[in-house]
Structures are given as structure tokens and as C-alpha cells.
Scaffold this motif. Sequence first.
Motif, PDB file in Angstrom:
ATOM      1  N   THR A   1       0.841  -1.204   0.000  1.00  0.00           N
ATOM      2  CA  THR A   1       0.000   0.000   0.000  1.00  0.00           C
ATOM      3  C   THR A   1       0.873   1.249   0.000  1.00  0.00           C
ATOM      4  OG1 THR A   1      -1.672  -1.184   1.226  1.00  0.00           O
ATOM      5  CG2 THR A   1      -1.834   1.221   1.270  1.00  0.00           C
ATOM      6  N   GLY A   2       1.888   1.242   0.858  1.00  0.00           N
ATOM      7  CA  GLY A   2       2.776   2.403   0.920  1.00  0.00           C
ATOM      8  C   GLY A   2       3.491   2.609  -0.411  1.00  0.00           C
ATOM      9  N   PHE A   3       3.968   1.523  -0.995  1.00  0.00           N
ATOM     10  CA  PHE A   3       4.689   1.619  -2.273  1.00  0.00           C
ATOM     11  C   PHE A   3       3.761   2.147  -3.367  1.00  0.00           C
ATOM     12  CE2 PHE A   3       5.975  -0.435  -6.329  1.00  0.00           C
ATOM     13  CZ  PHE A   3       7.145   0.282  -6.533  1.00  0.00           C
ATOM     14  N   GLY A   4       2.518   1.613  -3.389  1.00  0.00           N
ATOM     15  CA  GLY A   4       1.563   2.054  -4.408  1.00  0.00           C
ATOM     16  C   GLY A   4       1.251   3.538  -4.254  1.00  0.00           C
ATOM     17  N   ARG A   5       1.014   3.958  -3.018  1.00  0.00           N
ATOM     18  CA  ARG A   5       0.690   5.373  -2.778  1.00  0.00           C
ATOM     19  C   ARG A   5       1.876   6.258  -3.162  1.00  0.00           C
ATOM     20  NH1 ARG A   5      -3.608   6.999  -0.024  1.00  0.00           N
ATOM     21  NH2 ARG A   5      -2.469   8.818   0.735  1.00  0.00           N
ATOM     22  N   LEU A   6       3.063   5.823  -2.747  1.00  0.00           N
ATOM     23  CA  LEU A   6       4.251   6.609  -3.062  1.00  0.00           C
ATOM     24  C   LEU A   6       4.436   6.726  -4.580  1.00  0.00           C
ATOM     25  CD1 LEU A   6       7.345   6.949  -1.257  1.00  0.00           C
ATOM     26  CD2 LEU A   6       7.729   5.843  -3.431  1.00  0.00           C
ATOM     27  N   SER A   7       4.224   5.613  -5.285  1.00  0.00           N
ATOM     28  CA  SER A   7       4.396   5.626  -6.741  1.00  0.00           C
ATOM     29  C   SER A   7       3.419   6.595  -7.395  1.00  0.00           C
ATOM     30  CB  SER A   7       4.175   4.226  -7.320  1.00  0.00           C
ATOM     31  OG  SER A   7       5.097   3.348  -6.747  1.00  0.00           O
ATOM     32  N   MET A   8       2.243   6.729  -6.772  1.00  0.00           N
ATOM     33  CA  MET A   8       1.237   7.646  -7.322  1.00  0.00           C
ATOM     34  C   MET A   8       1.441   9.083  -6.843  1.00  0.00           C
ATOM     35  SD  MET A   8      -0.652   6.109  -9.362  1.00  0.00           S
ATOM     36  CE  MET A   8      -0.753   4.412  -9.875  1.00  0.00           C
ATOM     37  N   GLY A   9       2.497   9.308  -6.089  1.00  0.00           N
ATOM     38  CA  GLY A   9       2.774  10.660  -5.597  1.00  0.00           C
ATOM     39  C   GLY A   9       1.895  11.044  -4.420  1.00  0.00           C
TER      40      GLY A   9
ATOM     41  N   GLY B   1      15.495  -1.111  -4.852  1.00  0.00           N
ATOM     42  CA  GLY B   1      15.544  -0.687  -6.256  1.00  0.00           C
ATOM     43  C   GLY B   1      14.224  -0.117  -6.755  1.00  0.00           C
ATOM     44  N   LYS B   2      13.125  -0.840  -6.507  1.00  0.00           N
ATOM     45  CA  LYS B   2      11.829  -0.377  -7.060  1.00  0.00           C
ATOM     46  C   LYS B   2      11.384   0.955  -6.444  1.00  0.00           C
ATOM     47  CE  LYS B   2       9.902  -4.610  -8.871  1.00  0.00           C
ATOM     48  NZ  LYS B   2       9.445  -5.907  -8.410  1.00  0.00           N
ATOM     49  N   PRO B   3      11.355   1.067  -5.103  1.00  0.00           N
ATOM     50  CA  PRO B   3      10.955   2.382  -4.581  1.00  0.00           C
ATOM     51  C   PRO B   3      11.934   3.497  -4.937  1.00  0.00           C
ATOM     52  CG  PRO B   3      11.550   0.866  -2.787  1.00  0.00           C
ATOM     53  CD  PRO B   3      11.493   0.063  -4.041  1.00  0.00           C
ATOM     54  N   MET B   4      13.222   3.161  -5.060  1.00  0.00           N
ATOM     55  CA  MET B   4      14.207   4.174  -5.476  1.00  0.00           C
ATOM     56  C   MET B   4      13.839   4.715  -6.857  1.00  0.00           C
ATOM     57  SD  MET B   4      17.259   5.423  -4.456  1.00  0.00           S
ATOM     58  CE  MET B   4      16.530   7.007  -4.741  1.00  0.00           C
ATOM     59  N   ALA B   5      13.523   3.785  -7.767  1.00  0.00           N
ATOM     60  CA  ALA B   5      13.169   4.191  -9.131  1.00  0.00           C
ATOM     61  C   ALA B   5      11.913   5.066  -9.108  1.00  0.00           C
ATOM     62  CB  ALA B   5      12.958   2.955  -9.993  1.00  0.00           C
ATOM     63  N   ALA B   6      10.927   4.675  -8.279  1.00  0.00           N
ATOM     64  CA  ALA B   6       9.681   5.457  -8.214  1.00  0.00           C
ATOM     65  C   ALA B   6       9.958   6.865  -7.693  1.00  0.00           C
ATOM     66  CB  ALA B   6       8.672   4.736  -7.319  1.00  0.00           C
ATOM     67  N   MET B   7      10.811   6.967  -6.676  1.00  0.00           N
ATOM     68  CA  MET B   7      11.103   8.293  -6.103  1.00  0.00           C
ATOM     69  C   MET B   7      11.840   9.179  -7.107  1.00  0.00           C
ATOM     70  SD  MET B   7      12.184   7.408  -2.188  1.00  0.00           S
ATOM     71  CE  MET B   7      11.211   6.253  -1.237  1.00  0.00           C
TER      72      MET B   7
END
Length: 287
Positions: free
Chosen positions: A126-134, A172-178
Motif C-alpha cells: 500500500t505504501g509503495f503504491g501510494r508513493l508511486s502515485m505521488g 531498487g523499485k521504490p528508489m526508481a519510483a522516487m
Amino acid sequence: MPALELNGSRLAAERAEAMSVRVSQLLRSGAQAPVLATILVGEDPASATYVRMKQNACRKIGIDSRAIVLGQDTTTEALLEQIEQLNQDPSVSGILLQHPVPGQIDERACFDAIRAEKDTDGVTCTGFGRLSMGLDAYGSATPTGIMRMLAHYGIELSGRHAVVVGRSPILGKPMAAMLLNANCTVSICHSRTRDLADVVRSADLVVAALGRPRFIPGEWIADDAVAIDAGYHPADRCGDIDLNAALIERVSAYTPVPGGVGPMTISALIENTLQAAERTAGIHPGS
Ligand code: NAP
């Protein structure tokens, strides 16, 4: 011009001072001290060390930690039950489940059982999804720490080509999203990437997060690039990049190992935990 050293130890110490002040303000408002619950499952000595370092960092700024230590043969069900108890406990501000857990445990299910408002290590889907959506979420601690370091040192990101080597869920994935949210053009590399050297050479900013000592030779990194090394291999005291003097001469900025990304990871976790406690107390969270 000499390369800029992105000194995570120094920045984390500065942020710790500011956090101590925020904890004092929180206590003066009548709120309880923030509490980080740490869950360590099994007997991995490196994990035990990382948990201890996080607890020590909490103590220094006035955050309490509650240590939960579970045996190597813990089941998924038992761990889920423990997490639920911490979810329900109003005195707990944040929950850290130290990765990795023993193989018989469904780690993803356990991460995702952590309530979003206590996910201060930023490990839930959930956190990753929300973060990816800004949207508002606690970001995964290591990439959050890296982003704070890049912001602090004024590293320009917009429009630049960032290459992230590694695609793990916590790094890696959250880094790329940020980096994407910061308007970088992002390439994500992994173990099946072809011509890795060429992709890395095309980067304005490289984040090495693959977990193999000195895997990325200095020659792969372009002149004037920014070299961020998230890897840490205590036995060799090195990261994933072969950070030699010749490379430091050519890049525009780099993270030392140790003393770069590692301290900022811990700093991000405890700052997220402090922010969670501030939110519970209705205090405007610091940045
Ligand atoms: P991980 O879960 O093992 O993931 C490693 C990633 O690297 C995977 O995506 C893998 O690709 C990729 N990879 C492996 N070999 C590769 C190769 N030869 N070429 C290209 N990609 C390759 O590791 P992690 O948890 O993300 O950790 C990565 C590193 O960061 C480790 O050194 C770890 O110690 C460090 N770390 C540091 C901190 C800190 O606080 N400084 C925190 C967390 C982790 P596939 O997906 O294809 O397998």
C-alpha cells in the motif's frame, strides 16, 4: 573540481539534532515519547546488528524502542499475530520488521500486515503504491534516505537520466519510483539486463543496489555522473561500486562506503517514526 562527497554520517548527525528538538517539543505538548517496535526473527547476526544500530539511533534522540525477538522456527501465523498486537497498541508509533526473515515465513504477507500509519520503514505494498502515485506515504527507508541526501546536497535531478541497478521491493523499485517522481528519466537494471555496462555508462546518476561487492567497476561510470552506492559489505568495508581514487577524480558527487547511504537509512526510519508520533499527537509534522 573535486567531487562532492555526500556524507551521510554528517547529515544524519545534523538531522538527529533537529529530531531531538522535535521530540522535546512533542513531550512538552503532553504526548508520550515515540516508540519504534523492532521485530527480529531468527539468528542472522547481521540483522541483529542492524536492529541494534536502529535502536541506538532511536535512543540518542529520545525515541523509545520496544524489542521483539522471535525464534528461528517462528511461523507466519505467529508473526502476523505479533504484528497485529503492535498495530492495536496505541503506544507504538512505528513497526520495523527486520528483513530478511527465515525462509518458512511469508515475508510479504507479514510486511503487508503492518498498518499504513505505522509502516515507518516503508515496506508495505500500500505504501509503495501510494508513493508511486505521488500520494502521502512513508517511503522505504533506504531510498528515502538517499532522496534526503540528494536534496540536502542540492543535486539536480529533473530531466537527468538515473540508472538504478537492482529492483528489490525495499530498495531498487521504490528508489526508481522516487527518482521518477523527482522528474528523472529512470532505467531499472537487474540480473537479466543486457549490456549493463552500456546502460550504466549512459547514466547521469547511478544508484547501485545489487548486493555484490565492487561489482560495478569505476570505468562504467561516466565523467561528472553522481555515484550513489547503497550496497554495504562489512567484511570488505566496501559497497557495490568499485569506488577508487580515479573514479572520485571524475565523478561530480559520490557516497562514501561506509558513511554514505547506511546512516541515512537509519535516519529516515527514525524520522518517519517521529513523524508518525507527531501526527498521532496532532502536531504539524516536520519536513
Ligand atoms: P536483493 O533483494 O538481493 O536485490 C538485489 C537486486 O540486484 C535484484 O533486483 C537483482 O536482480 C539485482 N542483481 C543481482 N545481481 C545482479 C547483476 N549481476 N546485475 C544486475 N543486477 C543484479 O538486495 P537488496 O535488499 O535490494 O540490497 C541490495 C544491496 O543494498 C545489498 O548490498 C544490501 O546490503 C544493501 N542495502 C543497504 C542498506 C543500507 O542501509 N545501506 C539497506 C538495504 C540494503 P533480480 O531481481 O533479477 O534478481
